[in-house]
Design a protein around this motif. Structure first.
Motif: not given
Length: 228
Positions: A180-208
């Motif tokens: 994947x060309x670097x500019x495209x990769x950086x955009x798509x990767x950012x979308x993925x990481x921001x999607x995780x960060x936007x979650x109320x919590x990343x881990x459902x279970x209390x121990x994790x």
């Protein structure tokens, strides 16, 4: 709160070597999972084929290191499971088929597990749960059961690894998508990481959540900043 080893121990350097096809510990873990499911003779050929798959040269992250880390974390983070052996068997198969150019990897992995489970005498209800456990690692919806939550949290535990291991993981993902060309990769990767960060919590279970949530958010912020 359960006392855990530090993240260096949870994600040990060279952990992938524990699952070499010749390593008795890997085979012993495989055999134990099947025994807990009531299967006396674990399918050795399937174990060897799984190891070959996880060693495919195009895998930089979704390889036997990732598998070893998932199995290791599952042992150390004591999250309650309804059927622990089913979770562990699903972990063995969750990235069994992996091609970054395809979008049906989880489906094909789940189908392979279903075939193996059927051939080794597991009942239809158990097979359905195993299928669903692999499919939930698509991460496109909330886990429907406690076991699915544990499996998803285990798969995502890498997000809460030490800065050093997370950065290695980030580089490994880029290698898998080097076509994947670097500019495209950086955009798509950012979308993925921001999607995780936007979650109320990343881990459902209390121990994790207790073990990884804070570190995972710090890792994600740092990775997104690097993409700017």
């Amino acid at each position: 709160m359960t006392e855990l080893p530090d993240r260096t121990d949870l994600f040990p350097a060279g952990g992938h070597r524990n699952l070499a096809a010749s390593d008795d510990r890997g085979l012993a873990a495989w055999t134990r999972v099947w025994a807990e499911l009531g299967v006396r003779h674990a399918p050795r050929e399937t174990f060897e084929e799984l190891i070959r798959r996880y060693c495919e040269p195009h895998r930089a992250y979704h390889n036997r290191q990732h598998l070893a880390e998932c199995l290791h974390v599952r042992q150390l983070v004591n999250a309650a499971c309804q059927a622990p052996a089913e979770v562990d068997l699903a972990l063995w198969f969750h990235d069994a088929i992996y091609d970054p150019l395809r979008t049906d990897n989880e489906l094909r992995s789940a189908q392979w597990l279903d075939d193996v489970a059927r051939d080794n005498g597991l009942d239809e209800e158990t097979r359905r749960r195993l299928y669903d456990l692999v499919m939930v690692t698509r991460h496109d919806g909330a886990p429907a059961t406690a076991d699915e939550a544990v499996l998803v949290d285990t798969d995502l535990a890498i997000l809460g690894a030490s800065f050093e291991r997370f950065e290695e993981y980030d580089r490994q993902i880029r290698l898998e998508y080097q076509y994947v060309p670097l500019p495209v990769y950086r955009q798509k990767r950012r979308e993925v990481l921001e999607g995780f960060l936007a979650r109320e919590r990343l881990y459902t279970t209390a121990p994790y959540f207790e073990a990884f949530e804070r570190q995972a958010r710090a890792n994600l912020v740092r990775a997104i900043d690097r993409l700017d």
